[in-house]
Motif scaffolding. Structure first.
Motif, short mmCIF file in Angstrom:
data_model
loop_
_atom_site.label_atom_id
_atom_site.label_comp_id
_atom_site.label_asym_id
_atom_site.label_seq_id
_atom_site.Cartn_x
_atom_site.Cartn_y
_atom_site.Cartn_z
N UNK A 1 0.83 -1.20 0.00
CA UNK A 1 0.00 0.00 0.00
C UNK A 1 0.86 1.26 0.00
N UNK A 2 1.93 1.25 0.78
CA UNK A 2 2.83 2.40 0.82
C UNK A 2 3.53 2.59 -0.51
N UNK A 3 3.93 1.50 -1.14
CA UNK A 3 4.61 1.60 -2.44
C UNK A 3 3.68 2.19 -3.50
N UNK A 4 2.41 1.75 -3.50
CA UNK A 4 1.43 2.32 -4.44
C UNK A 4 1.20 3.79 -4.14
N UNK A 5 1.11 4.12 -2.87
CA UNK A 5 0.89 5.51 -2.47
C UNK A 5 2.04 6.40 -2.94
N UNK A 6 3.28 5.94 -2.74
CA UNK A 6 4.44 6.74 -3.10
C UNK A 6 4.64 6.80 -4.62
N UNK A 7 4.42 5.68 -5.30
CA UNK A 7 4.72 5.58 -6.73
C UNK A 7 3.60 6.07 -7.63
N UNK A 8 2.35 6.03 -7.13
CA UNK A 8 1.21 6.36 -7.99
C UNK A 8 0.43 7.57 -7.46
N UNK A 9 -0.02 7.48 -6.21
CA UNK A 9 -0.90 8.52 -5.68
C UNK A 9 -0.20 9.87 -5.57
N UNK A 10 0.99 9.87 -4.97
CA UNK A 10 1.71 11.14 -4.79
C UNK A 10 2.01 11.84 -6.12
N UNK A 11 2.54 11.16 -7.13
CA UNK A 11 2.81 11.85 -8.40
C UNK A 11 1.54 12.40 -9.06
N UNK A 12 0.44 11.64 -8.99
CA UNK A 12 -0.81 12.11 -9.61
C UNK A 12 -1.32 13.36 -8.92
N UNK A 13 -1.36 13.33 -7.59
CA UNK A 13 -1.87 14.49 -6.85
C UNK A 13 -0.94 15.69 -7.02
N UNK B 1 7.24 17.49 -1.55
CA UNK B 1 6.99 16.32 -0.72
C UNK B 1 6.97 15.05 -1.57
N UNK B 2 6.37 15.14 -2.74
CA UNK B 2 6.36 13.99 -3.66
C UNK B 2 7.79 13.61 -4.06
N UNK B 3 8.59 14.63 -4.41
CA UNK B 3 9.96 14.37 -4.86
C UNK B 3 10.82 13.79 -3.74
N UNK B 4 10.73 14.38 -2.54
CA UNK B 4 11.57 13.91 -1.44
C UNK B 4 11.14 12.53 -0.97
N UNK B 5 9.84 12.27 -0.93
CA UNK B 5 9.35 10.95 -0.51
C UNK B 5 9.78 9.87 -1.49
N UNK B 6 9.64 10.15 -2.78
CA UNK B 6 10.04 9.17 -3.79
C UNK B 6 11.56 8.96 -3.76
N UNK B 7 12.32 10.02 -3.55
CA UNK B 7 13.78 9.91 -3.48
C UNK B 7 14.18 9.03 -2.30
N UNK B 8 13.57 9.26 -1.13
CA UNK B 8 13.90 8.46 0.04
C UNK B 8 13.52 6.99 -0.16
#
Length: 364
Positions: free
Chosen positions: A42-54, A97-104
């Motif tokens: 769920x976290x991987x989908x959130x970081x990889x899909x939801x965050x970039x879309x929003x 936030x999207x960029x930093x979260x995906x980078x981490x």
């Protein structure tokens, strides 16, 4: 720091790392604890899909609003100066936030809390924290402006754009204070050796953790975070509620004036009501979407000092609910311009004029 990584505090910080793994700086992870430390699906989908879309939607909605304010002269009002700053804050917050979260995540080796360069923890959260904090004070500044415009119109006429600029700078400065907690809780780097369960699926996990740690203990860090975040949320929410109650009462006390007047005064009254209704809707949505995060923050603080009922304790540490609260905050960063257009015809007209110039030229 992620609460799931509090296990490392059982080790003496002075012996965490000296260049080699020793029994003193090595943690044995059992099979039960692995799921707590690894990113869930769920976290991987959130970081990889939801965050970039929003984040993309936030860039589009807020960027288009800023374009309209810059393009249409009638939109350059005091209210829109505040709202434009709020749009900037929301756009920077969502993208950074999207960029930093995906980078981490992409550099974590699949382990939650394992960072590539721990000294950059505070830097990675710099823009999201400042923008998130500033948004509360910018929403408050908009409400204060409406409060004086409706309840004290004569005094409101003395408000200059210079005053508005000073208020905006103050809002950004106060928002920056919330970043203090991030610095205090992410200023040091600690390396910990890890021995994973001897199973094939864990063979590629990193053998050394790089963690962001603070000046104080995790318990004190949570206390500092709560003392900075929760009072700001409660104060701004109560202040907005108080002023909007006063605004609604003032508007309801002038129905006869609204119905009997004709001409410019009546148009000004209708405009005032439309803008007030729009900002009221915007404020309600803002606090509804940020409320779950602060409830979770308060519950996490309570768990440090008291024993919560089992059901409430499970709810507090639920990864799914934590993601939901985070997602609501993130959605809040892209929704404001949608509210403006849904609740105010003048804003819809301004968008049409900015993006459909041919239609504007054909309008008689």
């Amino acid at each position: 720091m992620d609460s799931s990584l509090s296990w490392y505090q059982t080790i003496d910080n002075e012996s965490l790392w000296n260049g080699t793994c020793t029994p003193e700086n090595t943690v044995l992870i059992d099979v039960v604890s692995v799921d707590i430390l690894l990113y869930s699906r769920l976290e991987i989908v959130y970081i990889s899909v939801v965050l970039p879309i929003v984040a993309a939607l936030a860039a589009i909605t807020n960027g288009s609003y800023l374009y309209v304010v810059a393009k249409i002269k009638s939109m350059r009002t005091v209210t829109n100066i505040y709202l434009a700053n709020l749009a900037v804050a929301d756009m920077i917050y969502s993208i950074s936030l999207c960029a930093s979260t995906f980078y981490l995540y992409s550099n974590s080796g699949g382990v939650r809390g394992n960072v590539p360069v721990a000294q950059n923890c505070a830097l990675l959260l710099l823009f999201p924290e400042i923008c998130y904090g500033a948004s509360f004070f910018l929403v408050l500044a908009v409400t204060v402006d409406r409060f004086y415009a409706v309840c004290y119109p004569l005094k409101h006429r003395t408000f200059t754009k210079a005053r508005t600029v000073k208020t905006t700078i103050a809002a950004w400065s106060l928002g920056s204070l919330l970043f203090l907690q991030t610095v205090l809780s992410s200023v040091f780097e600690h390396l910990v050796c890890v021995v994973w369960p001897d199973l094939r699926q864990y063979s590629d996990l990193p053998s050394v953790f790089r963690l962001c740690t603070g000046i104080f203990t995790e318990k004190v860090d949570k206390l500092v975070e709560s003392l900075l975040g929760i009072p700001v949320f409660v104060f701004t929410m109560l202040a907005n509620c108080f002023m909007y109650i006063k605004i609604i009462k003032a508007l309801n006390n002038r129905p006869a004036q609204r119905d009997n007047q004709r001409g410019p005064s009546n148009n000004a009254e209708r405009t005032r009501r439309r803008v007030t209704n729009m900002l009221l809707a915007n404020t309600l949505v803002f606090f509804m979407l940020t409320l779950p995060t602060h409830i979770r923050l308060a519950l996490e603080l309570m768990t440090e000092y008291m024993q919560l009922p089992p059901a409430l304790d499970r709810l507090t540490h639920s990864a799914s609910l934590t993601l939901m609260a985070s997602a609501l905050c993130f959605i809040n960063s892209m929704i404001n311009p949608i509210i403006y257009n849904a609740t105010n015809s003048r804003y819809r007209q301004a968008y049409c004029e900015a993006f459909l110039p041919c239609r504007r030229s054909r309008t008689p």
